[in-house]
Design a protein around this motif. Sequence first.
Motif, PDB file in Angstrom:
ATOM      1  N   LEU A   1       0.745  -1.391   0.129  1.00 57.82           N
ATOM      2  CA  LEU A   1      -0.023  -0.120  -0.162  1.00 57.82           C
ATOM      3  C   LEU A   1       0.821   1.209  -0.025  1.00 57.82           C
ATOM      4  O   LEU A   1       1.039   1.909  -1.046  1.00 57.82           O
ATOM      5  N   ASP A   2       1.501   1.593   1.085  1.00 57.89           N
ATOM      6  CA  ASP A   2       2.407   2.673   1.172  1.00 57.89           C
ATOM      7  C   ASP A   2       3.664   2.851   0.166  1.00 57.89           C
ATOM      8  O   ASP A   2       4.331   1.809   0.384  1.00 57.89           O
ATOM      9  N   GLY A   3       3.490   3.892  -0.497  1.00 57.64           N
ATOM     10  CA  GLY A   3       4.419   3.824  -1.636  1.00 57.64           C
ATOM     11  C   GLY A   3       4.417   3.291  -2.961  1.00 57.64           C
ATOM     12  O   GLY A   3       4.897   3.500  -3.958  1.00 57.64           O
TER      13      GLY A   3
ATOM     14  N   PHE B   1       3.854  11.746   6.159  1.00 53.36           N
ATOM     15  CA  PHE B   1       3.381  11.719   7.196  1.00 53.36           C
ATOM     16  C   PHE B   1       4.007  11.026   8.333  1.00 53.36           C
ATOM     17  O   PHE B   1       4.223  11.077   9.538  1.00 53.36           O
ATOM     18  N   HIS B   2       4.524   9.830   7.745  1.00 53.20           N
ATOM     19  CA  HIS B   2       5.528   8.867   8.658  1.00 53.20           C
ATOM     20  C   HIS B   2       6.723   9.516   9.526  1.00 53.20           C
ATOM     21  O   HIS B   2       6.930   9.738  10.283  1.00 53.20           O
ATOM     22  N   TYR B   3       7.242  10.312   8.265  1.00 55.58           N
ATOM     23  CA  TYR B   3       8.398  11.205   8.661  1.00 55.58           C
ATOM     24  C   TYR B   3       8.155  11.971   9.767  1.00 55.58           C
ATOM     25  O   TYR B   3       8.804  12.108  10.653  1.00 55.58           O
TER      26      TYR B   3
ATOM     27  N   GLN C   1      14.467   3.854   5.308  1.00 59.25           N
ATOM     28  CA  GLN C   1      14.760   2.501   5.628  1.00 59.25           C
ATOM     29  C   GLN C   1      13.722   1.762   6.486  1.00 59.25           C
ATOM     30  O   GLN C   1      13.705   0.858   6.914  1.00 59.25           O
ATOM     31  N   LEU C   2      12.701   2.736   6.921  1.00 59.64           N
ATOM     32  CA  LEU C   2      11.759   2.145   7.358  1.00 59.64           C
ATOM     33  C   LEU C   2      10.561   1.494   6.718  1.00 59.64           C
ATOM     34  O   LEU C   2       9.245   1.164   7.101  1.00 59.64           O
ATOM     35  N   ARG C   3      10.629   1.793   5.433  1.00 61.11           N
ATOM     36  CA  ARG C   3       9.621   1.450   4.409  1.00 61.11           C
ATOM     37  C   ARG C   3       9.381  -0.046   4.478  1.00 61.11           C
ATOM     38  O   ARG C   3      10.263  -0.861   4.459  1.00 61.11           O
ATOM     39  N   GLY C   4       8.141  -0.459   4.794  1.00 58.73           N
ATOM     40  CA  GLY C   4       7.767  -1.941   4.762  1.00 58.73           C
ATOM     41  C   GLY C   4       7.968  -2.566   6.088  1.00 58.73           C
ATOM     42  O   GLY C   4       7.528  -3.592   6.535  1.00 58.73           O
ATOM     43  N   VAL C   5       8.652  -1.803   6.961  1.00 56.68           N
ATOM     44  CA  VAL C   5       8.870  -2.291   8.468  1.00 56.68           C
ATOM     45  C   VAL C   5       7.679  -1.809   9.330  1.00 56.68           C
ATOM     46  O   VAL C   5       7.143  -0.651   9.269  1.00 56.68           O
ATOM     47  N   SER C   6       7.481  -3.050  10.261  1.00 54.04           N
ATOM     48  CA  SER C   6       6.384  -2.657  11.106  1.00 54.04           C
ATOM     49  C   SER C   6       6.723  -1.419  12.132  1.00 54.04           C
ATOM     50  O   SER C   6       8.029  -0.932  12.324  1.00 54.04           O
ATOM     51  N   ARG C   7       5.662  -1.156  12.857  1.00 52.80           N
ATOM     52  CA  ARG C   7       5.799   0.387  13.684  1.00 52.80           C
ATOM     53  C   ARG C   7       6.810   0.125  14.728  1.00 52.80           C
ATOM     54  O   ARG C   7       7.611   0.670  14.866  1.00 52.80           O
ATOM     55  N   MET C   8       6.589  -1.275  15.301  1.00 58.59           N
ATOM     56  CA  MET C   8       7.694  -1.288  16.648  1.00 58.59           C
ATOM     57  C   MET C   8       9.129  -1.708  16.033  1.00 58.59           C
ATOM     58  O   MET C   8      10.079  -1.300  16.574  1.00 58.59           O
ATOM     59  N   ASP C   9       9.217  -2.470  14.921  1.00 57.03           N
ATOM     60  CA  ASP C   9      10.512  -2.646  14.492  1.00 57.03           C
ATOM     61  C   ASP C   9      11.071  -1.133  13.741  1.00 57.03           C
ATOM     62  O   ASP C   9      12.247  -1.112  13.934  1.00 57.03           O
ATOM     63  N   SER C  10      10.351  -0.402  13.408  1.00 53.87           N
ATOM     64  CA  SER C  10      10.950   0.943  13.028  1.00 53.87           C
ATOM     65  C   SER C  10      11.310   1.830  13.980  1.00 53.87           C
ATOM     66  O   SER C  10      12.440   2.243  14.051  1.00 53.87           O
ATOM     67  N   LEU C  11      10.431   1.573  15.242  1.00 52.49           N
ATOM     68  CA  LEU C  11      11.135   2.307  16.626  1.00 52.49           C
ATOM     69  C   LEU C  11      12.438   1.705  16.837  1.00 52.49           C
ATOM     70  O   LEU C  11      13.324   2.584  17.368  1.00 52.49           O
TER      71      LEU C  11
ATOM     72  N   ARG D   1      -0.283  10.685  16.199  1.00 54.31           N
ATOM     73  CA  ARG D   1       0.054  11.832  15.225  1.00 54.31           C
ATOM     74  C   ARG D   1      -0.251  11.446  13.807  1.00 54.31           C
ATOM     75  O   ARG D   1      -0.799  12.279  12.986  1.00 54.31           O
ATOM     76  N   TYR D   2       0.241  10.209  13.575  1.00 59.77           N
ATOM     77  CA  TYR D   2       0.339   9.623  12.077  1.00 59.77           C
ATOM     78  C   TYR D   2      -1.391   9.716  11.659  1.00 59.77           C
ATOM     79  O   TYR D   2      -1.687  10.001  10.812  1.00 59.77           O
ATOM     80  N   LYS D   3      -2.091   9.157  12.317  1.00 57.43           N
ATOM     81  CA  LYS D   3      -3.718   9.138  12.196  1.00 57.43           C
ATOM     82  C   LYS D   3      -4.230  10.310  12.043  1.00 57.43           C
ATOM     83  O   LYS D   3      -5.037  10.790  11.201  1.00 57.43           O
TER      84      LYS D   3
ATOM     85  N   SER E   1       2.253  -3.942   5.733  1.00 58.53           N
ATOM     86  CA  SER E   1       2.586  -4.050   6.952  1.00 58.53           C
ATOM     87  C   SER E   1       2.005  -3.153   7.840  1.00 58.53           C
ATOM     88  O   SER E   1       2.157  -3.175   9.017  1.00 58.53           O
ATOM     89  N   SER E   2       1.033  -2.304   7.228  1.00 57.93           N
ATOM     90  CA  SER E   2       0.498  -1.170   8.093  1.00 57.93           C
ATOM     91  C   SER E   2      -0.787  -1.646   8.687  1.00 57.93           C
ATOM     92  O   SER E   2      -1.506  -2.358   8.402  1.00 57.93           O
ATOM     93  N   ARG E   3      -0.857  -1.151  10.043  1.00 55.21           N
ATOM     94  CA  ARG E   3      -2.193  -1.669  10.615  1.00 55.21           C
ATOM     95  C   ARG E   3      -3.282  -0.560  10.474  1.00 55.21           C
ATOM     96  O   ARG E   3      -4.123  -0.587  11.005  1.00 55.21           O
ATOM     97  N   ASN E   4      -2.801   0.506   9.564  1.00 58.04           N
ATOM     98  CA  ASN E   4      -3.884   1.469   9.478  1.00 58.04           C
ATOM     99  C   ASN E   4      -4.231   1.275   7.853  1.00 58.04           C
ATOM    100  O   ASN E   4      -4.746   2.401   7.274  1.00 58.04           O
ATOM    101  N   ALA E   5      -3.968   0.067   7.132  1.00 61.22           N
ATOM    102  CA  ALA E   5      -4.331  -0.071   5.958  1.00 61.22           C
ATOM    103  C   ALA E   5      -5.651   0.205   5.581  1.00 61.22           C
ATOM    104  O   ALA E   5      -6.097   0.963   4.382  1.00 61.22           O
TER     105      ALA E   5
HETATM  106  C1  BG6 Z   1       4.244   0.303   6.014  1.00 57.48           C
HETATM  107  C2  BG6 Z   1       5.103   1.448   5.857  1.00 57.48           C
HETATM  108  O1  BG6 Z   1       3.476   0.021   4.947  1.00 57.48           O
HETATM  109  O2  BG6 Z   1       3.501   0.110   7.290  1.00 57.48           O
HETATM  110  C3  BG6 Z   1       6.220   1.629   7.219  1.00 57.48           C
HETATM  111  O3  BG6 Z   1       5.987   1.462   4.606  1.00 57.48           O
HETATM  112  C4  BG6 Z   1       5.292   1.506   8.429  1.00 57.48           C
HETATM  113  O4  BG6 Z   1       6.789   2.799   6.860  1.00 57.48           O
HETATM  114  C5  BG6 Z   1       4.573   0.109   8.592  1.00 57.48           C
HETATM  115  O5  BG6 Z   1       6.188   1.636   9.401  1.00 57.48           O
HETATM  116  C6  BG6 Z   1       3.785   0.254   9.729  1.00 57.48           C
HETATM  117  O6  BG6 Z   1       2.555   1.151   9.503  1.00 57.48           O
HETATM  118  P1  BG6 Z   1       1.642   1.391  10.830  1.00 57.48           P
HETATM  119  O7  BG6 Z   1       0.630   2.297  10.157  1.00 57.48           O
HETATM  120  O8  BG6 Z   1       1.029   0.110  11.316  1.00 57.48           O
HETATM  121  O9  BG6 Z   1       2.141   2.346  11.740  1.00 57.48           O
END
Ligand code: BG6
Length: 217
Positions: free
Chosen positions: A10-12, A20-22, A43-53, A80-82, A116-120
């Motif tokens: 989805l994202d990208g 928004f993520h940034y 580098q956080l593209r595709g990476v889950s929220r907690m793994d990003s942190l 903030r993202y939402k 990977s997003s929970r906001n898909a």
């Molecule tokens: C991915 C994004 O689609 O979703 C990542 O590319 C993001 O940057 C990940 O960290 C998790 O997103 P969310 O919305 O669950 O915080």
Amino acid sequence: MKYKGIIFDLDGVLCHTDMFHYKAWKEIADRINTPFDEEINNQLRGVSRMDSLEKILANYTGEALSDDEKEKLATDKNERYKEMLMQMSTEDLTPQVDELLKVTKELGIKMAIGSSSRNAALILERMGIIDRFDAIADGNHITNSKPDPEVFLLAAEMLGLPPSECLVVEDAEAGAEAAAAGGFDCAGIGDANKVESVKYRLNCIKDLTDIVREIKI
Ligand code: BG6
Ligand code: MG
């Protein structure tokens, strides 16, 4: 026809939420005095929220954070993202993506989201395209995020298709690696094209519409 299904990241790929993520992560990083820039964000593209942190905290030199404190940082980032996602609307659906989804549907190819997003679901609703997918597999349904293939395997299962009959469309290296690990062919955009196994290297999403139309993948 070789592919009976297409699984879209989805994202990208279908939308652009990078900024928004940034911005949301930058607020968190500033709060704990940790360096964070767009390069780290990429580098956080595709990476889950907690793994990003955790990746952001690789540069953190302050007092050790407890799991609860980390949880709070991730939750605050998401709030903030939402808020920012509320700026999205049907105007964020580009004509190129709209056209691709139409052509794919006309050809009877099943369509899924593998994100990977929970906001898909929220993002798809804001863009007005949630009903155009036969299946949505996202961060709420999986335990292992990309480069693990779990989300794509789940999406394929939801479509009732084996990986060999699905094409994954990805913009992230982690996502292209996940596609290969799951036995999927991949169409790459941007950074995903750095991954050797990518089968179709796209300059933009319109290239995929042309491929789907012309050679009826
Ligand atoms: C991915 C994004 O689609 O979703 C990542 O590319 C993001 O940057 C990940 O960290 C998790 O997103 P969310 O919305 O669950 O915080
Ligand atoms: Mg992506």
